[in-house]
Design an enzyme around this catalytic site. Structure first.
Site, PDB file in Angstrom:
ATOM      1  N   TYR A 141      30.009   7.964   0.055  1.00 34.67           N
ATOM      2  CA  TYR A 141      31.066   8.629  -0.702  1.00 34.67           C
ATOM      3  C   TYR A 141      31.689   9.779   0.090  1.00 34.67           C
ATOM      4  O   TYR A 141      32.326  10.654  -0.480  1.00 34.67           O
ATOM      5  CB  TYR A 141      30.536   9.177  -2.027  1.00 34.67           C
ATOM      6  CG  TYR A 141      30.062   8.141  -3.031  1.00 34.67           C
ATOM      7  CD1 TYR A 141      30.127   6.780  -2.775  1.00 34.67           C
ATOM      8  CD2 TYR A 141      29.557   8.538  -4.261  1.00 34.67           C
ATOM      9  CE1 TYR A 141      29.686   5.849  -3.705  1.00 34.67           C
ATOM     10  CE2 TYR A 141      29.121   7.610  -5.204  1.00 34.67           C
ATOM     11  CZ  TYR A 141      29.178   6.266  -4.912  1.00 34.67           C
ATOM     12  OH  TYR A 141      28.743   5.361  -5.840  1.00 34.67           O
ATOM     13  N   LYS A 213      17.111   2.247   2.538  1.00 31.24           N
ATOM     14  CA  LYS A 213      17.144   0.826   2.921  1.00 31.24           C
ATOM     15  C   LYS A 213      17.096   0.759   4.438  1.00 31.24           C
ATOM     16  O   LYS A 213      17.992   0.224   5.096  1.00 31.24           O
ATOM     17  CB  LYS A 213      18.432   0.189   2.357  1.00 31.24           C
ATOM     18  CG  LYS A 213      18.515  -1.310   2.530  1.00 31.24           C
ATOM     19  CD  LYS A 213      17.643  -2.085   1.564  1.00 31.24           C
ATOM     20  CE  LYS A 213      17.725  -3.572   1.841  1.00 31.24           C
ATOM     21  NZ  LYS A 213      16.850  -4.381   0.983  1.00 31.24           N
ATOM     22  N   ASP A 246      16.500  -1.670  -3.434  1.00 31.46           N
ATOM     23  CA  ASP A 246      16.397  -2.849  -4.306  1.00 31.46           C
ATOM     24  C   ASP A 246      15.043  -2.883  -5.008  1.00 31.46           C
ATOM     25  O   ASP A 246      14.951  -3.110  -6.220  1.00 31.46           O
ATOM     26  CB  ASP A 246      16.663  -4.136  -3.520  1.00 31.46           C
ATOM     27  CG  ASP A 246      15.925  -4.178  -2.185  1.00 31.46           C
ATOM     28  OD1 ASP A 246      15.395  -3.124  -1.746  1.00 31.46           O
ATOM     29  OD2 ASP A 246      15.863  -5.257  -1.572  1.00 31.46           O
ATOM     30  N   ASP A 270      23.528   7.531  -7.209  1.00 30.40           N
ATOM     31  CA  ASP A 270      24.466   7.309  -8.305  1.00 30.40           C
ATOM     32  C   ASP A 270      23.991   6.132  -9.164  1.00 30.40           C
ATOM     33  O   ASP A 270      23.903   6.217 -10.392  1.00 30.40           O
ATOM     34  CB  ASP A 270      25.851   7.014  -7.701  1.00 30.40           C
ATOM     35  CG  ASP A 270      26.966   7.065  -8.717  1.00 30.40           C
ATOM     36  OD1 ASP A 270      26.727   7.553  -9.843  1.00 30.40           O
ATOM     37  OD2 ASP A 270      28.078   6.620  -8.394  1.00 30.40           O
ATOM     38  N   ASP A 274      22.053   6.225 -13.155  1.00 30.67           N
ATOM     39  CA  ASP A 274      22.508   5.516 -14.356  1.00 30.67           C
ATOM     40  C   ASP A 274      21.422   4.579 -14.884  1.00 30.67           C
ATOM     41  O   ASP A 274      21.205   4.460 -16.093  1.00 30.67           O
ATOM     42  CB  ASP A 274      23.789   4.720 -14.072  1.00 30.67           C
ATOM     43  CG  ASP A 274      25.041   5.574 -14.226  1.00 30.67           C
ATOM     44  OD1 ASP A 274      24.926   6.810 -14.126  1.00 30.67           O
ATOM     45  OD2 ASP A 274      26.123   5.015 -14.459  1.00 30.67           O
TER      46      ASP A 274
END
Ligand code: NAI
Ligand code: MG
Length: 376
Positions: A141, A213, A246, A270, A274
């Site tokens: 971002y 990752k 993941d 982010d 959520d």
């Protein structure tokens, strides 16, 4: 000592409604502050062509903390259409006031606690108590977006064999190739991990979970992992747990109770925050804090929820729990705990519930129930 200065930014939709509710509860528990109201959001964009006016930035520069409701943000064509006629066609471009606040005040640490409350009908389990710490200024971002990479950039990338399949896009064909660049700096990676480690110590945790990752994103995730190891070497009481994003999504659904403090770069944080919010009952219950070197800003995770706006039925608990985070930040620990206990009491009793919790109480009634429980 003079009371702290708290900026109040209601914003749009249900933002001002939940903020008013929070203010009433803060008054009821006797929190003393110098409040300064400040304009932000879509209404300001429509009327002034700027969703974050300079006068608001100046107020925030003088504030010890900010309580923020939510703002509405709509895409380009709708933004132009929303402008008052005198501002249309003047070349103004809408920029998210939230992103601008993050950048201006270097609000690098976005903290989202997710915990179970007895009597919450929406949570997945009764024993979740975790915090997602998201790096807010870099990563995917960072804003390095290329709709149409320049010839120089394409040429530079062409020397990389991994770019070969994309290099034959027709000359000048717009939209054939797009790039979003993930940027990680060691300094910023270390800063966010240190923040997470300090939070973990304060919470009495035994580990910090880094979500990355590194087996695929070798450069950027690799640097996050190395930075985390460097920082965590100075925290012998805390284990550094390294998990792939993941796998983390899967484990958090399966065994969320095993996590305490998770730290992640921007995009991963982010998504995870959520996911975790939903584990404990969704947006109506999910608070957040964004911390920078000088300013800290506290807001519910939800947006302006236009379908609820003006109806007075939004759940104020996410905002109230954000206000409790602010009280902790301002060292009003006793008041913060009183507010958190009151929220817990109201949820457990289950007599006063807003629509999202399956009840019919209004925003004001819910806030009043929490204020009453503070006195009890
Ligand atoms: P949203 O969070 O505003 O609402 C999504 C749904 O969640 C609502 O329709 C409602 O069913 C539920 N909900 C949210 N808050 C609630 C509350 N306090 N009580 C009960 N139910 C609640 O997200 P949406 O609809 O995607 O976005 C609406 C607007 O808000 C958009 O313009 C978006 O850009 C903006 N937004 C602003 C944010 C911010 O100010 N930080 C964050 C997210 C979205
Ligand atoms: Mg989000």
């Amino acid at each position: 000592m003079s009371p702290p200065t708290v900026a109040l930014l209601g914003g749009d939709g249900i933002g001002p409604e939940v903020l008013t509710a929070a203010r009433s509860v803060l008054d009821a528990i006797g929190f003393e502050a110098r409040y300064v109201e400040a304009d932000i959001g879509w209404r300001l964009w429509s009327t002034e062509g700027d969703a974050l006016p300079q006068r608001t930035v100046r107020i925030l520069e003088q504030a010890d903390a900010a309580l923020f409701g939510a703002v509405t943000s709509l895409p380009g064509p709708e933004a132009e259409a929303a402008l008052v006629p005198t501002l249309q066609g003047t070349g103004l471009r809408y920029r998210s006031p939230i992103v601008r606040l993050r950048q201006h005040f270097d609000l690098f640490a976005n903290v989202r606690p997710c915990r179970s409350f007895a009597g919450n009908p929406l949570q997945a389990r009764s024993d979740i108590d975790l915090v997602v710490v998201r790096e807010n200024t870099q990563g995917l971002y960072a804003g390095l977006e290329f709709d149409r990479p320049s010839a120089e950039l394409q040429a530079a990338l062409s020397s990389e064999s991994a770019y070969a399949p994309y290099a034959d896009a027709p000359e000048g064909a717009e939209g054939e190739v797009a790039l979003s660049v993930r940027v990680i700096s060691a300094r910023r990676a270390q800063r966010i991990v240190r923040f997470a480690a300090e939070l973990a110590l304060a919470r009495g945790e035994t580990k910090v979970t880094l979500v990355e990752k590194a087996n695929v994103l070798r450069a950027t995730s690799g640097l996050m992992v190395r930075s985390a190891r460097t920082v965590m070497a100075a925290y012998p009481l805390l284990e550094l747990e390294e998990v792939n994003i993941d796998a983390a999504a899967m484990w958090l659904v399966k065994r969320p109770q095993e996590y305490g403090v998770l730290v992640a770069s921007n995009l991963f944080g982010d998504i995870l925050s959520d996911l975790c919010a939903q584990l404990v009952g969704g947006l109506g219950l999910s608070p957040s804090g964004s911390y920078g070197p000088k300013l800290a800003l506290f807001e519910p995770t939800h947006g302006s929820a236009p379908k609820y706006a003006g109806k007075g039925i939004a759940n104020p608990l996410a905002m109230l729990l954000s206000a409790a985070m602010m009280l902790h930040h301002l060292h009003e620990v006793a008041l913060a705990q009183r507010l958190e206990r009151a929220v817990a009491t109201v949820l457990e009793a289950g007599r006063v519930r807003t629509a999202d919790l399956g009840g019919s109480a209004t925003t004001t009634q819910m806030a009043q129930a929490v204020a009453d429980a503070c006195d009890a």
